[in-house]
Motif scaffolding. Structure first.
Motif, PDB file in Angstrom:
ATOM      1  N   LEU A  88       4.303  30.453   8.904  1.00 54.48           N
ATOM      2  CA  LEU A  88       3.999  29.840   7.609  1.00 54.48           C
ATOM      3  C   LEU A  88       2.559  29.313   7.574  1.00 54.48           C
ATOM      4  CD1 LEU A  88       5.286  29.292   4.900  1.00 54.48           C
ATOM      5  CD2 LEU A  88       6.103  27.101   5.761  1.00 54.48           C
ATOM      6  N   LYS A  89       2.130  28.700   8.658  1.00 50.27           N
ATOM      7  CA  LYS A  89       0.750  28.208   8.735  1.00 50.27           C
ATOM      8  C   LYS A  89      -0.243  29.363   8.632  1.00 50.27           C
ATOM      9  CE  LYS A  89       1.675  24.020  11.436  1.00 50.27           C
ATOM     10  NZ  LYS A  89       1.444  23.325  12.715  1.00 50.27           N
ATOM     11  N   GLU A  90       0.078  30.469   9.311  1.00 48.21           N
ATOM     12  CA  GLU A  90      -0.802  31.643   9.270  1.00 48.21           C
ATOM     13  C   GLU A  90      -0.885  32.203   7.846  1.00 48.21           C
ATOM     14  OE1 GLU A  90      -1.228  36.044  11.396  1.00 48.21           O
ATOM     15  OE2 GLU A  90       0.305  34.613  12.088  1.00 48.21           O
ATOM     16  N   LEU A  91       0.258  32.217   7.126  1.00 50.99           N
ATOM     17  CA  LEU A  91       0.290  32.714   5.742  1.00 50.99           C
ATOM     18  C   LEU A  91      -0.584  31.842   4.839  1.00 50.99           C
ATOM     19  CD1 LEU A  91       1.464  34.631   3.608  1.00 50.99           C
ATOM     20  CD2 LEU A  91       3.410  33.060   3.382  1.00 50.99           C
ATOM     21  N   LEU A  92      -0.483  30.522   4.990  1.00 47.80           N
ATOM     22  CA  LEU A  92      -1.299  29.620   4.170  1.00 47.80           C
ATOM     23  C   LEU A  92      -2.787  29.802   4.460  1.00 47.80           C
ATOM     24  CD1 LEU A  92       1.461  28.171   3.534  1.00 47.80           C
ATOM     25  CD2 LEU A  92       0.099  26.064   3.444  1.00 47.80           C
ATOM     26  N   GLU A  98      -4.631  24.762   3.015  1.00 45.95           N
ATOM     27  CA  GLU A  98      -4.632  23.904   4.185  1.00 45.95           C
ATOM     28  C   GLU A  98      -3.212  23.742   4.730  1.00 45.95           C
ATOM     29  OE1 GLU A  98      -7.055  22.505   5.878  1.00 45.95           O
ATOM     30  OE2 GLU A  98      -8.597  23.389   4.601  1.00 45.95           O
ATOM     31  N   PRO A  99      -2.970  23.940   6.048  1.00 44.16           N
ATOM     32  CA  PRO A  99      -1.633  23.743   6.630  1.00 44.16           C
ATOM     33  C   PRO A  99      -1.279  22.269   6.721  1.00 44.16           C
ATOM     34  CG  PRO A  99      -3.210  24.314   8.343  1.00 44.16           C
ATOM     35  CD  PRO A  99      -3.956  24.417   7.042  1.00 44.16           C
ATOM     36  N   CYS A 100       0.016  21.949   6.560  1.00 45.27           N
ATOM     37  CA  CYS A 100       0.501  20.566   6.674  1.00 45.27           C
ATOM     38  C   CYS A 100       1.960  20.647   7.141  1.00 45.27           C
ATOM     39  CB  CYS A 100       0.348  19.843   5.330  1.00 45.27           C
ATOM     40  SG  CYS A 100       0.970  20.770   3.924  1.00 45.27           S
ATOM     41  N   ASN A 101       2.802  19.697   6.721  1.00 43.95           N
ATOM     42  CA  ASN A 101       4.201  19.800   7.128  1.00 43.95           C
ATOM     43  C   ASN A 101       4.882  20.934   6.352  1.00 43.95           C
ATOM     44  OD1 ASN A 101       5.608  18.720   4.635  1.00 43.95           O
ATOM     45  ND2 ASN A 101       4.241  17.006   5.120  1.00 43.95           N
ATOM     46  N   ALA A 103       7.590  21.403   4.443  1.00 40.16           N
ATOM     47  CA  ALA A 103       8.009  21.267   3.040  1.00 40.16           C
ATOM     48  C   ALA A 103       6.806  21.364   2.095  1.00 40.16           C
ATOM     49  CB  ALA A 103       8.737  19.938   2.842  1.00 40.16           C
ATOM     50  N   ASP A 104       5.714  20.659   2.427  1.00 40.46           N
ATOM     51  CA  ASP A 104       4.516  20.697   1.584  1.00 40.46           C
ATOM     52  C   ASP A 104       3.865  22.074   1.608  1.00 40.46           C
ATOM     53  OD1 ASP A 104       4.921  18.094   0.921  1.00 40.46           O
ATOM     54  OD2 ASP A 104       3.512  17.275   2.412  1.00 40.46           O
ATOM     55  N   MET A 105       3.908  22.749   2.760  1.00 33.59           N
ATOM     56  CA  MET A 105       3.326  24.091   2.854  1.00 33.59           C
ATOM     57  C   MET A 105       4.083  25.059   1.956  1.00 33.59           C
ATOM     58  SD  MET A 105       2.097  24.738   6.794  1.00 33.59           S
ATOM     59  CE  MET A 105       3.680  24.425   7.561  1.00 33.59           C
ATOM     60  N   ILE A 106       5.412  24.932   1.933  1.00 29.42           N
ATOM     61  CA  ILE A 106       6.220  25.805   1.074  1.00 29.42           C
ATOM     62  C   ILE A 106       5.875  25.579  -0.393  1.00 29.42           C
ATOM     63  CG2 ILE A 106       8.578  26.229   0.261  1.00 29.42           C
ATOM     64  CD1 ILE A 106       9.503  25.734   3.163  1.00 29.42           C
ATOM     65  N   GLU A 107       5.787  24.309  -0.817  1.00 29.02           N
ATOM     66  CA  GLU A 107       5.462  23.996  -2.209  1.00 29.02           C
ATOM     67  C   GLU A 107       4.069  24.503  -2.575  1.00 29.02           C
ATOM     68  OE1 GLU A 107       7.285  22.801  -4.636  1.00 29.02           O
ATOM     69  OE2 GLU A 107       9.002  22.845  -3.259  1.00 29.02           O
ATOM     70  N   ALA A 108       3.105  24.321  -1.673  1.00 26.28           N
ATOM     71  CA  ALA A 108       1.734  24.781  -1.935  1.00 26.28           C
ATOM     72  C   ALA A 108       1.697  26.299  -2.088  1.00 26.28           C
ATOM     73  CB  ALA A 108       0.802  24.337  -0.809  1.00 26.28           C
ATOM     74  N   MET A 109       2.428  26.998  -1.241  1.00 23.19           N
ATOM     75  CA  MET A 109       2.435  28.456  -1.299  1.00 23.19           C
ATOM     76  C   MET A 109       3.114  28.944  -2.573  1.00 23.19           C
ATOM     77  SD  MET A 109       1.176  30.785   0.540  1.00 23.19           S
ATOM     78  CE  MET A 109       0.996  32.437  -0.122  1.00 23.19           C
ATOM     79  N   LEU A 110       4.211  28.280  -2.962  1.00 27.22           N
ATOM     80  CA  LEU A 110       4.910  28.667  -4.192  1.00 27.22           C
ATOM     81  C   LEU A 110       4.009  28.486  -5.417  1.00 27.22           C
ATOM     82  CD1 LEU A 110       8.453  27.135  -3.542  1.00 27.22           C
ATOM     83  CD2 LEU A 110       7.837  29.578  -3.613  1.00 27.22           C
ATOM     84  N   LYS A 111       3.287  27.370  -5.465  1.00 26.18           N
ATOM     85  CA  LYS A 111       2.373  27.131  -6.592  1.00 26.18           C
ATOM     86  C   LYS A 111       1.251  28.162  -6.606  1.00 26.18           C
ATOM     87  CE  LYS A 111       3.111  22.123  -7.025  1.00 26.18           C
ATOM     88  NZ  LYS A 111       2.475  20.780  -6.879  1.00 26.18           N
TER      89      LYS A 111
END
Length: 501
Positions: A88-92, A98-101, A103-111
């Motif tokens: 997930l971090k690599e995808l972001l 920016e990678p984070c925890n 749950a936040d990474m999933i929301e950022a990627m969805l947006k």
């Protein structure tokens, strides 16, 4: 599900007891995250409602799109939750986020992905609009027009209108018509944005983009217009001496007449004395030799030309003028502070400085006015000389017709008619119009030789608006076509003043 969580917790505790190192703790956390992610996916699958049965009512396109986006987002959320933290971090990172925890990474990627899909839909809608517009444009053409267009494009044969439209559309697409149409659409939108801006904002945007906002010829013409309205080219007026208004006196008519007669006699006596003084001065100058006259003229920075009588007259006039200046200076110095201030204001001069400085300012202003009037008079004589030559080249009959057209007496001879026409030209303002036009032509040439930066300063100083919105918009569009879209200049926030305690 609860039993499974307890088993995981028990296994974690067992592992933690066996090894209390940092590596073991990290493994436990990752294992917990993986199990929780799988449980959430399973719970969502269980809670996922069945697809609703088809309803009789039709759903709008907007609602359909909203439902489709929600379904896409939900499905993508499952995929992201099922991914490992490292993946997930690599995808972001690959998408510039920016990678984070987790749950936040999933929301950022969805947006991020939702925004990309919206942009893609908007782009497709624009493409469709461009194609539809071109299709309607071709369909609006008559059959002969379509036939001529097909012939020009190399499309031959007996074809129906719909077939011609289809072939022309295909050819238009092959010639990159869609992208060109999109570019035209973007340009039209940007042009609307620029036209909606005020001139000050457009000027700042031009300066920021390195685009010349002004047109030199327009600056020159508007400066000239401003100077004409300000009276720069009018005939200079002679300086008039300020006279205090005579106070109205009440009394007997006989006393008033007697007082007027006394004043008249004083004026006649003064005039007689001035004439006698002038005669004595001329006599004194005539007694001087030619060399003495030349030296006297040179001392006053005058060119000693002509005969002795001419030099005498020139020196006499200079002396008269010097006496007037001396008398005027004494008069100004004798004025009160308020009266002198009124004189300064009437001439558009500053009222600062001491009395001597104010007196000198008035004298310099009046001297400059006399020089301008003298120069103007010389130009008038030059115009009259040319006018005389023009009139003398005409026949007596032509001069007679000119006199009649101007309601002048025709006179007897040709010379008499020329003089009357010259006098009329001086009186009716014909000569002044010629001089004004010459002055404007010379001023225009002078302004055109100046640098654009100097012309801008003149425009700003005179509060002359030399900006043209259409010119700035056109130049900005050309610049942005080559270098990319510029952004409007934001005003810097004003600094807050420090409050004193």
């Amino acid at each position: 599900m609860a039993l499974k969580r307890k088993a995981v917790a028990k296994a974690s505790a067992t592992i933690f007891k066996r090894s209390r190192g940092k590596a073991a703790s990290k493994k436990i956390e990752e294992a917990n995250e993986e199990v929780e992610a799988q449980e959430e996916v399973q719970e969502e699958e269980q809670q996922q409602p069945d697809e609703p049965e088809e309803q009789g009512e039709e759903i709008s396109e907007e609602e359909k799109l909203k439902q489709q986006e929600e379904q896409t987002t939900a499905a993508r959320k499952k995929e992201l939750k099922a991914m490992g933290a490292a993946d997930l971090k690599e995808l972001l990172a690959s998408n510039g986020l920016e990678p984070c925890n987790k749950a936040d990474m999933i929301e950022a990627m969805l947006k991020h992905e939702s925004k990309a899909r919206a942009a893609q839909r908007a782009h497709e809608a624009k493409m469709r609009a461009v194609v539809v517009q071109k299709k309607e444009e071709l369909e609006a053409m008559s059959a002969p027009e379509l036939k001529d267009l097909c012939s020009a494009k190399g499309i031959a044969g007996v074809l129906t209108k719909s077939v011609r439209v289809e072939k022309l559309l295909q050819l238009w697409q092959q010639e990159d018509g869609v992208n060109k149409g999109l570019a035209q659409m973007a340009r039209a939108k940007r042009e609307g944005e620029l036209v909606a801006m005020d001139k000050a904002a457009l000027r700042k945007l031009c300066e920021r983009s390195g685009v010349e906002a002004f047109v030199k010829e327009i600056m020159v013409e508007r400066l000239l217009k401003h100077e004409v309205e300000a009276g720069r080219f009018v005939r200079p007026a002679a300086e008039e001496k300020e006279e205090a208004p005579a106070a109205a006196k009440k009394g007997d008519l006989v006393d008033t007449l007697l007082a007027s007669e006394a004043n008249r006699k004083k004026e006649l006596e003064l005039k007689k004395q001035q004439e006698e003084a002038a005669a004595n001065k001329r006599k004194e100058l005539k007694a001087m030799s030619v060399e003495e006259l030349k030296k006297a003229l040179s001392k006053r920075r005058l060119e000693p030309v002509g005969k002795k009588e001419d030099m005498v007259e020139a020196l006499f006039q200079v002396g008269v003028q010097e006496e007037k200046i001396t008398a005027r200076k004494a008069e100004l110095k004798a004025m009160g502070k308020d009266d002198l201030k009124k004189v300064l204001c009437s001439k558009g001069l500053e009222t600062t400085g001491g009395k001597d400085a104010q007196v000198e300012a008035v004298l310099l202003h009046e001297a400059k006015a006399r020089e301008e009037l003298k120069a103007y008079g010389a130009k008038v004589e030059q115009i009259l000389v040319k006018k005389r030559e023009e009139l003398e080249s005409k026949t007596a009959a032509e001069l007679k017709d000119m006199c009649i057209s101007k309601s002048l007496k025709v006179g007897v001879g040709k010379e008499d008619r020329v003089e009357r026409l010259l006098e009329e030209a001086r009186r009716d303002g014909e000569v002044d119009k010629v001089l004004v036009n010459l002055a404007r032509i010379n001023r225009r040439e002078e302004l055109l030789t100046m640098e654009s930066a100097d012309l801008k300063k003149l425009c700003d100083k005179a509060c002359v608006d030399a900006l043209v919105t259409e010119v700035m918009v056109e130049r900005l569009l050309a610049h942005e076509t080559e270098h990319g879209t510029a952004t409007e200049v934001a005003e810097p926030a004003a600094k807050k003043a420090r409050s004193r305690k």
